[in-house]
Design a protein around this motif. Structure first.
Motif, PDB file in Angstrom:
ATOM      1  N   GLU A 563       0.725  -1.155  -0.038  1.00  0.00           N
ATOM      2  CA  GLU A 563      -0.139  -0.167  -0.027  1.00  0.00           C
ATOM      3  C   GLU A 563       0.856   1.276   0.032  1.00  0.00           C
ATOM      4  O   GLU A 563       0.421   2.062  -0.746  1.00  0.00           O
ATOM      5  N   GLU A 564       1.924   1.295   0.697  1.00  0.00           N
ATOM      6  CA  GLU A 564       2.777   2.378   0.848  1.00  0.00           C
ATOM      7  C   GLU A 564       3.496   2.889  -0.508  1.00  0.00           C
ATOM      8  O   GLU A 564       3.978   3.756  -0.666  1.00  0.00           O
ATOM      9  N   ASN A 565       3.526   1.618  -1.499  1.00  0.00           N
ATOM     10  CA  ASN A 565       3.968   2.112  -2.792  1.00  0.00           C
ATOM     11  C   ASN A 565       3.030   2.621  -3.911  1.00  0.00           C
ATOM     12  O   ASN A 565       3.452   2.709  -5.158  1.00  0.00           O
ATOM     13  N   ARG A 566       1.690   2.550  -3.427  1.00  0.00           N
ATOM     14  CA  ARG A 566       0.864   2.690  -4.416  1.00  0.00           C
ATOM     15  C   ARG A 566       1.031   3.896  -5.092  1.00  0.00           C
ATOM     16  O   ARG A 566       0.891   4.085  -6.619  1.00  0.00           O
ATOM     17  N   LYS A 567       1.174   5.069  -4.314  1.00  0.00           N
ATOM     18  CA  LYS A 567       1.477   6.398  -5.290  1.00  0.00           C
ATOM     19  C   LYS A 567       2.711   6.364  -6.003  1.00  0.00           C
ATOM     20  O   LYS A 567       2.621   7.049  -7.237  1.00  0.00           O
ATOM     21  N   TRP A 568       3.778   5.828  -5.838  1.00  0.00           N
ATOM     22  CA  TRP A 568       4.929   5.595  -6.448  1.00  0.00           C
ATOM     23  C   TRP A 568       4.510   4.698  -7.877  1.00  0.00           C
ATOM     24  O   TRP A 568       5.054   4.884  -8.989  1.00  0.00           O
ATOM     25  N   VAL A 569       3.703   3.731  -7.754  1.00  0.00           N
ATOM     26  CA  VAL A 569       3.386   2.882  -8.808  1.00  0.00           C
ATOM     27  C   VAL A 569       2.732   3.534  -9.819  1.00  0.00           C
ATOM     28  O   VAL A 569       2.799   3.591 -11.048  1.00  0.00           O
ATOM     29  N   VAL A 570       1.691   4.316  -9.256  1.00  0.00           N
ATOM     30  CA  VAL A 570       0.828   5.230 -10.038  1.00  0.00           C
ATOM     31  C   VAL A 570       1.799   6.276 -10.986  1.00  0.00           C
ATOM     32  O   VAL A 570       1.744   6.287 -12.136  1.00  0.00           O
ATOM     33  N   LYS A 571       2.641   6.936 -10.073  1.00  0.00           N
ATOM     34  CA  LYS A 571       3.151   7.843 -10.672  1.00  0.00           C
ATOM     35  C   LYS A 571       4.334   7.373 -11.917  1.00  0.00           C
ATOM     36  O   LYS A 571       4.466   7.760 -12.766  1.00  0.00           O
ATOM     37  N   ALA A 572       4.903   6.143 -11.584  1.00  0.00           N
ATOM     38  CA  ALA A 572       5.846   5.573 -12.561  1.00  0.00           C
ATOM     39  C   ALA A 572       4.871   5.133 -14.159  1.00  0.00           C
ATOM     40  O   ALA A 572       5.554   5.277 -15.011  1.00  0.00           O
ATOM     41  N   LEU A 573       3.719   4.536 -13.587  1.00  0.00           N
ATOM     42  CA  LEU A 573       2.974   4.176 -14.944  1.00  0.00           C
ATOM     43  C   LEU A 573       2.638   5.288 -15.529  1.00  0.00           C
ATOM     44  O   LEU A 573       2.648   5.356 -16.876  1.00  0.00           O
ATOM     45  N   GLU A 574       2.424   6.492 -15.060  1.00  0.00           N
ATOM     46  CA  GLU A 574       1.957   7.650 -15.610  1.00  0.00           C
ATOM     47  C   GLU A 574       3.040   8.290 -16.458  1.00  0.00           C
ATOM     48  O   GLU A 574       2.925   8.630 -17.567  1.00  0.00           O
ATOM     49  N   LYS A 575       4.260   8.240 -15.788  1.00  0.00           N
ATOM     50  CA  LYS A 575       5.594   8.993 -16.373  1.00  0.00           C
ATOM     51  C   LYS A 575       5.799   8.206 -17.641  1.00  0.00           C
ATOM     52  O   LYS A 575       6.085   8.523 -18.732  1.00  0.00           O
ATOM     53  N   ALA A 576       5.599   6.868 -17.662  1.00  0.00           N
ATOM     54  CA  ALA A 576       5.913   5.816 -18.794  1.00  0.00           C
ATOM     55  C   ALA A 576       4.825   5.862 -19.906  1.00  0.00           C
ATOM     56  O   ALA A 576       5.044   5.146 -20.626  1.00  0.00           O
ATOM     57  N   GLY A 577       3.754   6.523 -19.600  1.00  0.00           N
ATOM     58  CA  GLY A 577       2.674   6.560 -20.649  1.00  0.00           C
ATOM     59  C   GLY A 577       1.806   5.148 -20.674  1.00  0.00           C
ATOM     60  O   GLY A 577       1.323   4.817 -21.593  1.00  0.00           O
ATOM     61  N   ARG A 578       1.869   4.624 -19.310  1.00  0.00           N
ATOM     62  CA  ARG A 578       1.040   3.276 -19.515  1.00  0.00           C
ATOM     63  C   ARG A 578       0.136   3.275 -17.962  1.00  0.00           C
ATOM     64  O   ARG A 578       0.044   2.451 -17.514  1.00  0.00           O
ATOM     65  N   PRO A 579      -0.750   4.239 -18.067  1.00  0.00           N
ATOM     66  CA  PRO A 579      -1.868   4.158 -17.307  1.00  0.00           C
ATOM     67  C   PRO A 579      -2.746   3.312 -17.345  1.00  0.00           C
ATOM     68  O   PRO A 579      -3.604   3.027 -16.468  1.00  0.00           O
ATOM     69  N   ASP A 580      -2.883   2.750 -18.484  1.00  0.00           N
ATOM     70  CA  ASP A 580      -3.933   1.278 -18.703  1.00  0.00           C
ATOM     71  C   ASP A 580      -3.276   0.386 -17.719  1.00  0.00           C
ATOM     72  O   ASP A 580      -4.282  -0.525 -17.495  1.00  0.00           O
ATOM     73  N   LEU A 581      -2.040   0.365 -17.128  1.00  0.00           N
ATOM     74  CA  LEU A 581      -1.526  -0.741 -16.296  1.00  0.00           C
ATOM     75  C   LEU A 581      -1.871  -0.435 -14.904  1.00  0.00           C
ATOM     76  O   LEU A 581      -1.568  -1.492 -14.021  1.00  0.00           O
TER      77      LEU A 581
END
Length: 628
Positions: A563-581
């Protein structure tokens, strides 16, 4: 009997003066997993008087006078682990625990311990020779990139003001040095011993010495730094390695003699059967956490021809594997069974890589290791001797001893070497007798690009091993798992590679509890990659995650379920252009998301889908490499 730790102990032995005072950043443990114990006992075997100054008060030089003036010199190491790695995390946070100190209490060893101890020894007795060694000195023997200051530092020989530096596994070199000092030769004249470095202003190029780029050049130019590292790396074999010289200011040089020849089997047996107490010194009221891990473990071999880019073993111990005899190992195991606190379990029979027991090929013994070719990468060399018979004989002999209930293998195996062995007897006995519920393996990553920079086998080798391992356990009726070790933010690993790894883990149903973020330490090819942002062997530019934010994102992707990584995962996927994941990794279901994850990386994936029974539990990776 332990070696003297104070003047009272010396008087009991009838000594007026020690020959050597051995200074170490570790607590005093007289066990062969600690280099201090090996070097001190070996010198004792050759008739020298050695006193142990463990974790001295480094705030003044008074503690360095504890034994009086040593006759021949101070021998100084930082301990089993590099002091900066020991004291700081990869995120530059000071560690709260020191596994090599009583009770695990941190703060008993200084940062850059070899330099601090050497200068304190000089303050105590200005004209007593100072010889430095161990991992910290070995990996910093020439100009090197320092992660903690983010710059290239001088050879530690210069900053410590020591007379001589012993690198690698120092048994032969320390006896040569002791005999030279004992015969009256001045430290500055000891310039011929393999496995040593010395400082001189009288360097003469003999035409055979490899003259490295000057320190001033590598400190200013990343290109020159990379070239220097490759030159050093190519000369790191006792048969075909040449002398190296690195200049400082034009008229001052640090000279590295070729490596010492590795100990042969009889010599290794002799070293590991020195009269160790195999216990923590009784002066400590609390236990030493690191000793718990090795007390009932047996070292079987040294060296590693795996040659992983991020590992300093090849620079410190070398690529030529040497091993102890079965008889010696059995004698040690028998002695362990007689200890009052032995419960029937041998925790490990291994080494840097447990299933390496002999040199990679016969050619190494005549010509040395190949300078431009790896033994296992990108696939096992056709000249390699792939054979587990000797190791199996050792394991069988140990587990048949009276009082032994189980023999584990905890130091890790190379699964690519195992898979290259057409005979599956080792895998069968491994699964049947030597796995403690989980087996440690190190795929490290699954991206083809990252694996190529790591020098690790293709992902398909790992997935094929998973299938073979699961098949063997089903055949044996056992429920046993794997502990895969993973590295985040390794040089060459992009955010896309980290996402690919996360999807792979999602599909295979495995989330590791612990992941190691790449830690740039001196002496590794990967550290040269990190600093120069190139592959120094080719000059090719590579991506390196250096910002803490980028490193946190890559690490969080591997721990996407926390849970503590959730915001970082979202940020990473958005930065990589993969919000679909985002829904795939954070949705919590394996239905549509599971299929999506498979589809997302199938272009890089080979082999069959064999991961359905691939399970695991995280464990802390021990990346330390032992030696004096």
């Amino acid at each position: 009997m332990f070696l003297p730790v104070n003047m009272k102990d010396m008087k009991k032995r009838g000594w007026d003066q020690p020959d050597f005072v051995l200074v170490t950043g570790d607590a005093y443990v007289d066990h062969h997993s600690f280099g201090t114990a090996i070097i001190s006992r070996l010198l004792e075997r050759f008739g020298y008087k050695v006193a142990i100054l463990a974790q001295p008060d480094f705030r003044s030089c008074e503690d360095f006078k504890r034994f009086g003036r040593p006759r021949l010199g101070f021998l100084i190491n930082s301990g089993v682990v590099d002091s900066m790695v020991n004291n700081f995390s990869v995120f530059h946070h000071r560690r709260r625990v020191d596994e090599y100190s009583p009770g695990g209490v941190a703060g008993r060893r200084p940062d850059r311990a070899v330099i601090v101890y050497s200068n304190r020894a000089r303050e105590a007795y200005k004209d007593v020779p100072v010889i430095i060694g161990g991992l910290e000195a070995s990996l910093r023997r020439l100009g090197h990139y320092d992660y903690w200051e983010d710059k290239v530092r001088r050879s530690i020989l210069m900053d410590s003001r020591a007379d001589l530096l012993i690198y690698g596994m120092g048994e032969k070199a320390i006896i040569n040095v002791a005999e030279a000092l004992d015969s009256g030769i001045a430290p500055g004249d000891i310039t011929w011993i393999p496995g040593t470095c010395y400082h001189t202003s009288d360097f003469v190029d003999d035409g055979e010495t490899v003259v490295l780029p000057a320190f001033e050049e590598i400190a200013e130019s990343k290109k020159a730094y990379g070239e220097s590292f490759v030159m050093q790396y190519r000369e790191n074999d006792y048969i075909n390695g040449r002398r190296l010289a690195e200049s400082y200011g034009g008229n001052s040089y640090v000279v590295q003699n070729p490596p010492q020849q590795p100990l042969d089997r009889q010599e290794l047996d002799d070293v590991y059967e020195l009269p160790f107490e195999n216990e923590v010194h009784p002066m400590y009221k609390e236990d030493i956490p690191a000793f718990r891990e090795v007390k009932f473990s047996i070292v079987s071999n040294r060296g590693c021809f795996g040659d992983c880019s991020f590992c300093a073993l090849t620079y410190h111990q070398g690529r030529q594997v040497r091993s102890r005899s079965k008889e010696s190992i059995v004698r040690e195991a028998t002695a362990l069974t007689k200890k009052p606190d032995f419960k029937g379990y041998i925790h490990d029979v291994g080494g840097p890589t447990a299933n390496f027991r002999h040199p990679a090929c016969d050619r190494q013994l005549k010509y040395g290791v190949c300078k431009d070719k790896d033994c296992l990468y990108p696939k096992p060399c056709r000249n390699m001797n792939i054979d587990h018979k000797d190791y199996l004989e050792v394991l069988r002999a140990v587990r048949q001893l009276p009082g032994v209930k189980k023999v584990f293998i905890r130091s890790g195996i190379r699964y690519d070497y195992l898979m290259a062995d057409k005979n599956r007897d080792f895998l069968w006995e491994l699964c049947k007798y030597h796995v403690s519920g989980t087996l440690k393996v190190a795929p490290e990553h699954i991206s083809p690009r990252v694996l190529s920079y790591m020098g690790k086998p293709r992902r398909e080798v790992f997935t094929d091993f998973v299938e073979e391992y699961n098949k063997m356990n089903r055949k044996l009726g056992k429920k046993q798992y794997l502990i895969p070790y993973l590295i985040s933010s390794h040089p060459g690993s992009t955010l896309d590679d980290a996402i690919d790894l996360a999807l792979f883990l999602k599909d295979y149903g495995f989330i590791p509890d612990q992941v190691q973020d790449f830690y740039p330490t001196p002496g590794t090819l990967a550290t040269a990659m990190y600093y120069t942002e190139t592959d120094p062997r080719t000059g090719e530019h590579i991506y390196v995650a250096k910002k803490m934010e980028d490193k946190r994102m890559q690490r969080a992707l591997i721990h996407y379920n926390k849970e503590e990584n959730r915001k970082w995962v979202v940020k990473a996927l958005e930065k990589a252009g993969r919000p679909d994941l985002i829904g795939v990794l954070l949705g919590g279901s394996r239905g549509a998301g599971h299929e999506h994850s498979k589809e997302s990386y199938k272009g890089n994936r080979g082999g069959k889908d064999t991961g359905r029974q691939y399970k695991g539990r995280g464990a802390k990776a021990d990346r330390g490499h032992r030696g004096w």
